[in-house]
Scaffold this active site. Structure first.
Site, mmCIF file in Angstrom:
data_model
loop_
_atom_site.group_PDB
_atom_site.id
_atom_site.type_symbol
_atom_site.label_atom_id
_atom_site.label_comp_id
_atom_site.label_asym_id
_atom_site.label_seq_id
_atom_site.Cartn_x
_atom_site.Cartn_y
_atom_site.Cartn_z
ATOM 1 N N MET A 269 0.023 56.943 46.598
ATOM 2 C CA MET A 269 -1.111 57.249 45.726
ATOM 3 C C MET A 269 -2.132 58.102 46.468
ATOM 4 O O MET A 269 -2.507 57.797 47.594
ATOM 5 C CB MET A 269 -1.731 55.920 45.244
ATOM 6 C CG MET A 269 -2.959 56.087 44.391
ATOM 7 S SD MET A 269 -2.574 56.938 42.820
ATOM 8 C CE MET A 269 -4.112 57.795 42.548
ATOM 9 N N GLU A 304 1.302 63.872 48.087
ATOM 10 C CA GLU A 304 -0.010 63.204 47.985
ATOM 11 C C GLU A 304 -1.098 64.075 48.595
ATOM 12 O O GLU A 304 -2.204 64.168 48.076
ATOM 13 C CB GLU A 304 0.023 61.828 48.650
ATOM 14 C CG GLU A 304 1.123 60.886 48.162
ATOM 15 C CD GLU A 304 1.221 60.739 46.656
ATOM 16 O OE1 GLU A 304 0.210 60.903 45.960
ATOM 17 O OE2 GLU A 304 2.350 60.477 46.165
ATOM 18 N N GLU A 326 0.666 66.201 37.923
ATOM 19 C CA GLU A 326 1.948 65.776 38.493
ATOM 20 C C GLU A 326 3.000 66.882 38.467
ATOM 21 O O GLU A 326 3.700 67.106 39.454
ATOM 22 C CB GLU A 326 2.453 64.509 37.793
ATOM 23 C CG GLU A 326 1.547 63.292 37.996
ATOM 24 C CD GLU A 326 1.285 62.947 39.456
ATOM 25 O OE1 GLU A 326 1.972 63.497 40.337
ATOM 26 O OE2 GLU A 326 0.372 62.144 39.717
#
Ligand code: B3K
Ligand code: ZN
Length: 885
Positions: A269, A304, A326
């Protein structure tokens, strides 16, 4: 769990927020049996929403409200409304502060969303809607705020206290506690918030940016893993350099941190300045991680990190726009991996994955557009469509605009929208404006679900020396019932002459030829392109590099495919020609099996792969890819009705034929490569990956012959390899072999040696769960009782259950329905404590339409049983109800 029926949320209902949060000041008091969160929010009415002071509706779930003050006035229960998911207040002025205190229970948070504990440390996962499980907030990505965070915890257990941004103060507290305050100077939505408290060690390095600033880089792990961080650190530094060079993007804070945690619902994340990673996506060293794991770490660290610009500085307006960050970031990380390793091999792997899994998703009940119109649970939309197809869509823009035009577009996008929460339309608009092009029709890729089909036919006129290709596009109906209009499909192509050379490509009406490989745009339902000056019947090489995510068909003969395998100048298409040849041969074997005939394989597949194997000039990674037959999952995807047994039997038969016929060549390649591996220390670089890939695929073919010298070689490799890539393949070939004693011995030795390494044990579980030998379900059930297994740990669930249901098709689809029953039982159990994992594991059952009617009935029966099991999370509810609709 929930008290009301989950509701569908629609993109068309989007409205800007009624209020804004300029500043967010958080204090966390962490204890063993609860935690307290004090939030001070500096808020105001959103001027864009006009005058008046409507109710302020804050999101909040599983919070115990202790106190609330509005504009410094403590409120009593009459002053606000509270339900399961909202706190509603009634501001009396346009600007005010809001103070809340809540009690939460990270120590018993098994859903791994919000604040939770993993292996004794506190950590967070807030994307998409986890922040509302931490405090009352406007938990939506278009509310961006400046965060200050103070963490207070016991010094001894939690010496390291981290949050986003820069550390600004710290000190001792009372009763053996201490505190630290972090300030993030960048506005961000709550989903990028992060906090970590634990007993962690860190590996430290630094990076000097192109403008000369020094950034401290830290990777925090549990002490025993401190020796497994170097690869991730190298990957991080390479990513930072690459993003400066390729996109002109520089890092912006003084510190960049990665923390590895063992219990994590996905890979990692991108929290601002404080990325939190599944330990499987950080830890890598030769002895414990395979080459694939090393490449995965490199790719995820990059992904990330790249989000810092594509996601954090420029974020999403709402969750329907998820692919904005994304799809683009996957495209960026793929570019990075291609530059670090082999571009063609990376493309082959990505396309094989997309065609197997995303195409299946696009053809199933959860099919959705890259920018969906509606959803019940956003967690269900972190899909291959949003990520991988989203990346293909960005890739097509790149193909249409060229590298330079694309860079102009991305520069404009970042410049125009820095600090904003925007939409996919804004992204495309920047690309259009920077290049003076109109992408209106192209944008259908964002709104139309389903995989387009592109049927191509040819006609050659020898007298006129013209060659025409006619393209017919169509797109199957998807559950959203959106009417499909023609897509813009960029097709890169070439024409090969009879010697295999590329012919000059001049379209009728053009003055001059434009190279020997070019992109044409198919924009109509049916469209013909005519090439002129074509002096002999050519062989077309279509969709080079897989220039669009479509199912292309052209009536190639097997001999033509063999010709393309040898002569196409496009490496991807050489591989793809081999795949198409293998598909034709396998489909013939499948038909023979279905008709009860003896299987007889077309020798041309042996000849073609033998030629590849004998060619020492080819990249070894390419050879390895070409030797890999299309997987059972892919053969399932391209079947009208998938015949599980026939597919398995056909593919195994073909592998056996290849192993027997190509034994000498495989054995030679194996021995050569193994001896180089023995003489060389492990290096995580592409040339070494390539050597080991070929060595290992050769070994897995060779082992099918059951020859004693191969068994001895497998055991030798298992015993004496200095790296996990060789050791794990050796283990896998033994596990899939009939040599029971050797297999048991290897499994026992492996488990004994690695019992303390959870990530290695995951691989031990996967190898067994994926074995197609009979008795798969019993093996998996027995392994669930193994002391190293833990249903609460997502990596374990994926390693065992995911590998069984996703990769071991012949066992999972057992005709008696036992595999389905097992999976449904598990989903019901997982639903009770980790809905996201439950819903993910459910995916194989949603594909019921692909199978024969007996299996369909069994699969649907299990979905119905899940639906009736009661108390479903919104995650599982959405997947089950859409699958049965
Ligand atoms: N953005 C996260 C995914 C969050 C998933 C939430 N259920 C990882 C990534 O794509 O980089
Ligand atoms: Zn991402």
């Amino acid at each position: 769990m929930r008290t009301e029926q989950p509701k569908m949320i629609y993109l068309k209902d989007y409205q800007a927020p009624e209020y804004l949060i300029d500043e967010t000041h958080l204090t966390f008091e962490l204890f063993e049996d609860h935690s307290l969160v004090h939030a001070q929010l500096v808020m105001r009415r959103n001027p864009a929403r006009g005058a008046g002071l409507p109710p302020l509706v804050l999101d909040g779930q599983q919070l115990e409200l202790l106190s609330v003050s509005l504009a410094d006035q403590p409120l009593s229960a009459d002053d606000y409304q509270l339900d399961d998911s909202h706190l509603t207040l009634h501001p009396t002025s346009a600007s005010f502060t809001l103070d809340t205190s809540v009690k939460i229970h990270p120590e018993s948070n098994t859903a791994l969303e919000g604040l939770y504990k993993s292996s004794g440390m506190f950590c967070t996962q807030c994307e998409a809607e986890g922040f509302r499980k931490i405090t009352y907030y406007l938990d939506r990505p278009d509310v961006m705020s400046k965060f200050t965070t103070t963490v207070v915890a016991e010094q001894h257990r939690y010496p390291v206290l981290l949050s986003n941004g820069n550390p600004i103060a710290s000190g001792p507290g009372e009763d053996g506690r201490h505190w630290a305050t972090w300030e993030d100077p960048f506005m961000k939505p709550a989903y990028l918030f992060a906090l970590v408290a634990g007993d962690l060690w860190c590996v430290e390095d630094s990076f000097r940016t192109q403008s000369g600033r020094d950034v401290a880089l830290r990777i925090y792990v549990e002490p025993e893993n401190i020796d497994k961080c170097q690869h991730a650190m190298n990957s991080l530094k390479k990513s930072m350099r690459w993003d400066e060079e390729t996109y002109g993007r520089e890092y912006d804070l003084d510190i960049f941190m990665i923390v590895a945690v063992n219990d994590f619902n996905m890979g990692a994340m991108e929290n601002k300045g404080l990325n939190i990673f599944n330990s499987s996506a950080v830890l890598a060293r030769a002895e414990t991680a395979t080459d694939a794991a090393h490449q995965r770490v490199e790719a995820i660290v990059a992904h990330e990190y790249f989000h810092n610009w594509s996601g954090n500085r420029v974020t999403c307006r709402d969750w329907f726009q998820l692919s904005l960050k994304e799809g683009f970031t996957v495209f960026r990380d793929a570019g990075f991996s291609s530059d670090m390793n082999s571009r063609t091999v990376k493309r082959i792997q990505d396309v094989a994955y997309l065609r197997t899994h995303q195409f299946a998703e696009d053809a199933g009940p959860m099919a959705h557009a890259v920018r969906p119109e509606s959803f019940i649970e956003i967690s269900n939309f972190y899909t291959l469509t949003v990520y991988e197809k989203g990346s293909e869509v960005v890739g097509m823009i790149h193909t249409l605009l060229g590298a330079e035009g694309f860079r102009k577009g991305s520069d404009l996008y970042f410049e125009r929208h820095d600090g904003q929460a925007v939409t996919c339309d804004d992204f495309v608009k920047a690309m259009e404006d920077a290049n003076g092009v109109d992408l209106t029709q192209f944008k259908r890729w964002y709104s139309q679900a389903g995989t387009p089909r592109l049927a191509v036919s040819e006609s050659y006129d020898a007298a006129a020396k013209t060659y025409s290709l006619t393209f017919r596009q169509s797109c199957p109906q998807t559950p959203d019932k959106v009417e499909k209009l023609p897509f813009v499909i960029p097709v890169e192509l070439g024409l090969l002459d009879s010697k295999g050379a590329g012919m000059a490509l001049r379209l009728s009406g053009e003055n001059a030829a434009q190279g020997t490989s070019r992109v044409i745009s198919v924009t109509e339902a049916e469209q013909t392109f005519t090439f002129v000056d074509i002096t002999e019947q050519p062989l077309p090489s279509l969709l080079r590099g897989f220039s669009a995510p479509v199912k292309l068909s052209f009536p190639y003969s097997r001999d033509q495919l063999m010709f393309l395998m040898q002569h196409d100048s496009d490496g991807f298409n050489r591989w793809d020609a081999g795949q198409q040849l293998a598909v034709q041969v396998l489909q013939e074997l499948i038909a023979q099996h279905q008709q009860g005939q003896a299987l007889v394989m077309d020798e041309r597949l042996v000849t073609a792969l033998g030629t590849v194997l004998a060619d020492d000039s080819l990249d070894q990674a390419m050879v390895a890819e070409m030797l890999s037959l299309p997987g059972e999952a892919y053969l399932t995807e391209i079947s009208e009705v998938a015949d599980v047994e026939a597919i398995h039997a056909a593919r195994e038969f073909a592998r056996q034929q290849l192993a027997d016929s190509l034994f000498d060549a495989l054995w030679k390649r194996y021995q050569t490569n193994r001896s180089v591996s023995k003489a060389t220390a492990y290096v995580a670089e592409s040339e070494h990956f390539a050597r080991r890939a070929l060595q290992n695929i050769a070994l897995s073919y060779l082992m099918l012959t059951h020859k004693p010298e191969v068994l001895a070689a497998a055991i030798e490799q298992f015993d004496s390899a200095d790296n996990m890539t060789e050791r794990l393949t050796a283990l896998a070939v033994l596990v899939n072999s009939p040599f029971e004693a050797e297999k048991a011995q290897a499994l026992a030795v492996f488990a004994e040696n690695f019992k303390d390494n959870a990530l290695v044990m995951d691989q031990w579980f996967s190898v067994q769960a994926g074995s197609p030998l009979p008795g798969g379900l019993e093996r998996v059930k027995a392994l669930m009782q193994h002391p190293a297994f833990n249903l609460k740990n997502p990596n374990k669930v994926r390693a065992l259950v995911g590998a069984f249901a996703g990769q071991n098709l012949i066992n999972f689809h057992a005709a008696d329905g036992s595999g389905y029953r097992f999976l449904a039982d598990l989903v019901i159990q997982l639903n009770g404590f980790n809905p996201q994992i439950a819903s993910r594991q459910l995916a194989p059952l949603t594909r019921w339409r692909k199978y024969d009617s007996a299996r369909q009935a069994l699969m649907k029966g299990e979905l119905e049983r899940i639906r009736a099991s009661g108390d479903l999370s919104s995650d599982v509810f959405e997947v089950v109800s859409k699958s049965l609709a």
